[in-house]
Enzyme design. Structure first.
Site, PDB file in Angstrom:
ATOM      1  N   LYS A  60       0.763  -1.188   0.080  1.00  0.00           N
ATOM      2  CA  LYS A  60      -0.095   0.016   0.082  1.00  0.00           C
ATOM      3  C   LYS A  60       0.596   1.213   0.053  1.00  0.00           C
ATOM      4  CE  LYS A  60      -3.754  -2.512   2.109  1.00  0.00           C
ATOM      5  NZ  LYS A  60      -4.534  -2.806   3.293  1.00  0.00           N
ATOM      6  N   GLN A 104      -5.100  -1.668   9.319  1.00  0.00           N
ATOM      7  CA  GLN A 104      -4.740  -2.948   8.733  1.00  0.00           C
ATOM      8  C   GLN A 104      -5.489  -4.237   9.539  1.00  0.00           C
ATOM      9  OE1 GLN A 104      -3.320  -3.610   5.613  1.00  0.00           O
ATOM     10  NE2 GLN A 104      -3.980  -5.444   6.016  1.00  0.00           N
ATOM     11  N   ASP A 127     -11.120   2.582   3.707  1.00  0.00           N
ATOM     12  CA  ASP A 127     -11.429   1.228   3.589  1.00  0.00           C
ATOM     13  C   ASP A 127     -13.141   1.279   3.483  1.00  0.00           C
ATOM     14  OD1 ASP A 127      -9.442  -0.393   3.180  1.00  0.00           O
ATOM     15  OD2 ASP A 127      -8.977  -0.546   5.348  1.00  0.00           O
TER      16      ASP A 127
END
Ligand code: NAD
Length: 300
Positions: A60, A104, A127
């Site tokens: 990422k 994460q 997200d």
């Protein structure tokens, strides 16, 4: 790749190439933001030392660099408490240089994941896991669609594959892939069925699919006899075999002789997921800039 001699009739959708094309567009949007004096920023939080999570975070960060997004990684020990994690998120929520906050997953078991995800400012939830954005998804209107299903929709659109009125079967009903995938395709007027581990006779559903999206995490779950001739097959699964090979959930060799389109693993959906994270972060920076411009100017 070794030539297996197998006849491939499906068009193989190259997620890497589509992702690269989309990233060019993102670079241009980042440049336009820079001209307006804004720079998109992503904060990534990694808790503990899960090796796979470490790899995902590194990918990422590199992807951010490739389009000019500034990223900062916060690495926290596995012993971090929910309260400590929430406190960090609140600091990042208040930081005007940060447009996206990503935690994460998975988190260590002692951390309350729901509390953590709800702590992220919905405007920085790149997200798309905050309840507010999940609700937006149900209504067919969210600023930040979850990255993996968003990537699948972009792949279908890029290939010019019609969604409206098609029979879609989604195999897998998780909160991060299967459920949002089904909602996003329903919002585009597909007829959607969702299957999961308790579905009886999976094949009786999959055989009806014009578009089959598989996200179960089971190698070889989808065999050629389960797929309609000419179907579009999107394989989201990522499975590491004992011999080290990375495969999806679909028998690629067999199904590619029946499908009209198919995504490979690796190189299909995976590169799109990361690209959509970049897309959501740039969108967030653009929204922040628009809001700044709308705010009344203070008299000096
Ligand atoms: P998950 O374990 O949370 O959910 C799996 C879903 O599949 C569940 O709904 C389960 O009921 C269903 N399922 C399991 N076995 C089944 C079976 N035999 N028949 C029908 N349904 C079955 O997993 P997830 O997080 O949704 O991820 C799914 C897969 O997608 C994994 O392989 C994961 O690594 C991969 N993934 C890939 C990307 C990407 O960017 N390509 C992103 C996220 C997840």
């Amino acid at each position: 790749m070794a030539d297996t001699g197998a006849k491939v009739s499906a068009r193989i959708i190259d997620g890497k190439a589509v992702g690269a094309a989309l990233r060019k567009g993102l670079k241009a949007r980042v440049a336009a933001l820079a001209e307006a004096g804004a720079a998109p920023g992503l904060a990534v939080i990694l808790v503990g030392d899960d090796a796979a999570s470490g790899v995902y975070v590194r990918n990422k960060i590199h992807a951010c660099e490739s389009v000019g997004i500034r990223s900062v990684t916060h690495r926290l020990p596995a012993s971090t408490t929910t309260a400590e994690l929430v406190a960090l998120i609140q600091r990042l929520n208040a930081d005007r240089g940060v447009h996206g906050v990503l935690v994460q997953l998975p988190l260590p078991k002692h951390i309350d994941m729901r509390l953590v995800l709800e702590a992220i400012d919905a405007d920085k939830d790149v997200d798309g896991f905050h309840l507010y954005n999940v609700g937006g998804l149900v209504l067919g209107d969210t600023a930040y669609p979850p990255c993996t299903p968003f990537g699948v929709v972009k792949l279908l659109e890029h290939e010019g594959i019609k969604i409206e009125g098609q029979n879609v079967v989604v195999v897998g009903a998780s909160n991060i892939v299967g459920k949002p995938m089904a909602l996003m395709l329903m919002a585009r007027d597909a007829t959607v069925a969702i299957c999961h581990a308790k579905t009886r006779d999976l094949a009786q559903f999959t055989i009806l699919a014009d578009i089959l999206v598989v996200a179960a995490g089971r190698p070889n779950l989808i065999l050629p006899q389960m797929v309609k001739t000419g179907a579009v097959v999107i394989d989201v699964g990522i499975n590491r075999l004992p011999d080290g090979r990375l495969v999806g959930d679909v028998d690629f060799e067999g199904v590619s002789q029946k499908a009209s389109y198919i995504t490979p693993v690796p190189g299909g959906v995976g590169p799109m997921t990361v690209t959509m994270l970049l897309e959501n972060t740039v969108t967030s920076a653009e929204r922040a800039l628009r809001n700044d411009n709308k705010a009344p100017k203070l008299a000096t």
